[in-house]
Design a protein around this motif. Structure first.
Motif, PDB file in Angstrom:
ATOM      1  N   ILE A   1      97.035 -33.203  -5.593  1.00  0.00           N
ATOM      2  CA  ILE A   1      95.752 -32.534  -5.388  1.00  0.00           C
ATOM      3  C   ILE A   1      95.443 -31.610  -6.574  1.00  0.00           C
ATOM      4  N   ILE A   2      96.453 -30.886  -7.051  1.00  0.00           N
ATOM      5  CA  ILE A   2      96.264 -30.026  -8.220  1.00  0.00           C
ATOM      6  C   ILE A   2      95.877 -30.860  -9.438  1.00  0.00           C
ATOM      7  N   LEU A   3      96.487 -32.026  -9.577  1.00  0.00           N
ATOM      8  CA  LEU A   3      96.218 -32.902 -10.711  1.00  0.00           C
ATOM      9  C   LEU A   3      94.871 -33.622 -10.594  1.00  0.00           C
ATOM     10  N   GLY A   4      94.241 -33.527  -9.414  1.00  0.00           N
ATOM     11  CA  GLY A   4      92.970 -34.197  -9.202  1.00  0.00           C
ATOM     12  C   GLY A   4      93.116 -35.661  -8.835  1.00  0.00           C
ATOM     13  N   LEU A   5      94.334 -36.104  -8.515  1.00  0.00           N
ATOM     14  CA  LEU A   5      94.577 -37.493  -8.145  1.00  0.00           C
ATOM     15  C   LEU A   5      94.213 -37.756  -6.682  1.00  0.00           C
ATOM     16  N   LEU A   6      94.245 -36.706  -5.873  1.00  0.00           N
ATOM     17  CA  LEU A   6      93.821 -36.787  -4.476  1.00  0.00           C
ATOM     18  C   LEU A   6      92.797 -35.696  -4.217  1.00  0.00           C
ATOM     19  N   ARG A   7      91.844 -35.981  -3.333  1.00  0.00           N
ATOM     20  CA  ARG A   7      90.852 -34.972  -2.947  1.00  0.00           C
ATOM     21  C   ARG A   7      91.137 -34.522  -1.527  1.00  0.00           C
ATOM     22  N   PRO A   8      91.200 -33.220  -1.304  1.00  0.00           N
ATOM     23  CA  PRO A   8      91.503 -32.736   0.045  1.00  0.00           C
ATOM     24  C   PRO A   8      90.407 -33.088   1.033  1.00  0.00           C
ATOM     25  N   MET A   9      90.802 -33.348   2.288  1.00  0.00           N
ATOM     26  CA  MET A   9      89.828 -33.612   3.335  1.00  0.00           C
ATOM     27  C   MET A   9      89.146 -32.326   3.778  1.00  0.00           C
ATOM     28  N   LYS A  10      89.837 -31.215   3.534  1.00  0.00           N
ATOM     29  CA  LYS A  10      89.320 -29.910   3.944  1.00  0.00           C
ATOM     30  C   LYS A  10      89.784 -28.873   2.937  1.00  0.00           C
ATOM     31  N   GLY A  11      88.957 -27.846   2.741  1.00  0.00           N
ATOM     32  CA  GLY A  11      89.347 -26.764   1.847  1.00  0.00           C
ATOM     33  C   GLY A  11      88.853 -26.947   0.425  1.00  0.00           C
ATOM     34  N   GLU A  12      89.199 -25.984  -0.435  1.00  0.00           N
ATOM     35  CA  GLU A  12      88.731 -25.970  -1.817  1.00  0.00           C
ATOM     36  C   GLU A  12      89.896 -25.740  -2.777  1.00  0.00           C
ATOM     37  N   VAL A  13      89.770 -26.353  -3.963  1.00  0.00           N
ATOM     38  CA  VAL A  13      90.740 -26.172  -5.042  1.00  0.00           C
ATOM     39  C   VAL A  13      89.982 -25.799  -6.301  1.00  0.00           C
ATOM     40  N   HIS A  14      90.413 -24.721  -6.946  1.00  0.00           N
ATOM     41  CA  HIS A  14      89.816 -24.301  -8.213  1.00  0.00           C
ATOM     42  C   HIS A  14      90.889 -24.278  -9.297  1.00  0.00           C
ATOM     43  N   LEU A  15      90.557 -24.815 -10.470  1.00  0.00           N
ATOM     44  CA  LEU A  15      91.411 -24.752 -11.645  1.00  0.00           C
ATOM     45  C   LEU A  15      90.713 -23.928 -12.707  1.00  0.00           C
ATOM     46  N   PHE A  16      91.351 -22.849 -13.132  1.00  0.00           N
ATOM     47  CA  PHE A  16      90.778 -21.960 -14.148  1.00  0.00           C
ATOM     48  C   PHE A  16      89.371 -21.519 -13.753  1.00  0.00           C
ATOM     49  N   GLY A  17      89.172 -21.283 -12.457  1.00  0.00           N
ATOM     50  CA  GLY A  17      87.904 -20.763 -11.965  1.00  0.00           C
ATOM     51  C   GLY A  17      86.848 -21.808 -11.671  1.00  0.00           C
ATOM     52  N   LYS A  18      87.151 -23.083 -11.915  1.00  0.00           N
ATOM     53  CA  LYS A  18      86.184 -24.154 -11.667  1.00  0.00           C
ATOM     54  C   LYS A  18      86.654 -25.039 -10.519  1.00  0.00           C
ATOM     55  N   PRO A  19      85.724 -25.569  -9.709  1.00  0.00           N
ATOM     56  CA  PRO A  19      86.125 -26.547  -8.691  1.00  0.00           C
ATOM     57  C   PRO A  19      86.865 -27.702  -9.351  1.00  0.00           C
ATOM     58  N   VAL A  20      87.940 -28.172  -8.700  1.00  0.00           N
ATOM     59  CA  VAL A  20      88.804 -29.182  -9.322  1.00  0.00           C
ATOM     60  C   VAL A  20      88.022 -30.423  -9.733  1.00  0.00           C
ATOM     61  N   GLN A  21      86.995 -30.793  -8.960  1.00  0.00           N
ATOM     62  CA  GLN A  21      86.229 -31.996  -9.293  1.00  0.00           C
ATOM     63  C   GLN A  21      85.362 -31.810 -10.538  1.00  0.00           C
ATOM     64  N   ASP A  22      85.110 -30.542 -10.920  1.00  0.00           N
ATOM     65  CA  ASP A  22      84.298 -30.260 -12.111  1.00  0.00           C
ATOM     66  C   ASP A  22      85.146 -29.928 -13.330  1.00  0.00           C
ATOM     67  N   PHE A  23      86.455 -29.836 -13.146  1.00  0.00           N
ATOM     68  CA  PHE A  23      87.335 -29.441 -14.247  1.00  0.00           C
ATOM     69  C   PHE A  23      87.649 -30.656 -15.110  1.00  0.00           C
ATOM     70  N   LYS A  24      87.306 -30.592 -16.386  1.00  0.00           N
ATOM     71  CA  LYS A  24      87.423 -31.756 -17.271  1.00  0.00           C
ATOM     72  C   LYS A  24      88.547 -31.644 -18.301  1.00  0.00           C
ATOM     73  N   ASP A  25      88.985 -30.438 -18.607  1.00  0.00           N
ATOM     74  CA  ASP A  25      89.958 -30.249 -19.684  1.00  0.00           C
ATOM     75  C   ASP A  25      91.371 -30.516 -19.173  1.00  0.00           C
ATOM     76  N   ARG A  26      91.690 -31.774 -18.929  1.00  0.00           N
ATOM     77  CA  ARG A  26      92.972 -32.148 -18.349  1.00  0.00           C
ATOM     78  C   ARG A  26      94.141 -31.887 -19.283  1.00  0.00           C
ATOM     79  N   ALA A  27      93.877 -31.722 -20.577  1.00  0.00           N
ATOM     80  CA  ALA A  27      94.954 -31.418 -21.513  1.00  0.00           C
ATOM     81  C   ALA A  27      95.567 -30.047 -21.238  1.00  0.00           C
ATOM     82  N   CYS A  28      94.865 -29.216 -20.459  1.00  0.00           N
ATOM     83  CA  CYS A  28      95.394 -27.893 -20.102  1.00  0.00           C
ATOM     84  C   CYS A  28      96.552 -27.983 -19.124  1.00  0.00           C
TER      85      CYS A  28
END
Length: 255
Positions: A49-76
């Motif tokens: 889920i942190i890696l963005g390989l799975l999407r949670p059925m419930k709840g929210e995940v943020h990476l560096f302040g952005k929703p995981v689905q909008d986070f593009k800089d995977r090299a981080c």
């Protein structure tokens, strides 16, 4: 300070089987977090889920302040999977080639590597103490040496976070502490936030700053020194079976 990773009430199901239930977890810059729990507790699902390989059925995940689905800089985010499940030990490649392949997510599979690729590979190998093995076949290395190379492969893209899924698989007890010292060096001297997943309480060594105990939901999340104060009975209740705990000494903390 914006948390690097923030999970709020995250749940996930495989068909009708609940893998994660209302997981809330905050990971800040500089943390060295061990996520522990028994087999089937949801640790690998949490990482996916942190890696963005799975999407949670419930709840929210943020990476560096952005929703995981909008986070593009995977090299981080660097990732090292379980070696035993992800690598053919007979693969015909040198250490240099394996580490260099970590640049693919930056350059793309069909793009040329940068002119200074040799320097980047060397720097990554130095950081894990493997610079002397540059031209060796990866198959000629021990399990612990191979894991160091895989970590160098993840580090070459200069990640801010390093995710490790049971990285000590294939490493004998004699080399375990050396491996943890290497991770501590990456955390304290290179400023890399590390998330280490393991099913073994023994892995919560003095290298770790924080611990999260996961068994479908988070039962404990805090400093390693506070985890060490918990009773065996409490741990057994969370794990669902007796656990063996080895004391490695106090952990370090981050303000």
């Amino acid at each position: 300070m914006t948390p690097y990773i923030e999970m709020n009430n995250v749940s996930f199901y495989y068909d009708k089987t609940e893998a994660l239930q209302d997981v809330s977890l905050t990971i800040n810059e500089g943390d060295f977090l061990a996520i522990i729990g028994p087999n089937g507790s949801g640790k690998s699902t949490l990482m996916k889920i942190i890696l963005g390989l799975l999407r949670p059925m419930k709840g929210e995940v943020h990476l560096f302040g952005k929703p995981v689905q909008d986070f593009k800089d995977r090299a981080c985010i660097g990732y090292v999977s379980q070696k035993s499940n992800s690598f053919n030990s007979g693969f015909p490649a040198t250490v240099f080639e394996v580490v260099r392949s970590g640049l693919a997510k930056k350059s793309g599979l069909f793009h040329r590597y940068p002119k200074n690729v040799a320097d980047q590979v060397k720097e990554a190998l130095i950081s894990v103490g493997m610079q002397a093995y540059t031209d060796r076949p990866i198959s000629a290395l021990s399990g612990g040496q191979q894991q160091r190379v895989f970590i160098a492969r993840a580090l070459i893209s200069k990640p801010k976070i390093l995710l490790l899924d049971e990285p000590t698989v294939g490493i004998d007890q004699q080399n375990m502490q050396s491996f943890y010292r290497m991770l501590t060096h990456l955390n304290t001297h290179h400023g890399i936030t590390i998330i280490l997943i393991t099913h073994d309480v023994d892995a919560v060594s003095k290298s770790i700053s924080h611990v999260a105990c996961l068994n479908r939901t988070i039962h404990f999340h805090g400093y390693q020194k506070d985890m060490a104060m918990l009773s065996d009975e409490q741990l057994e209740k969370w794990y669902g079976h007796p656990v063996r705990r080895v004391t490695h000494g106090g952990g370090h903390t981050h303000d």
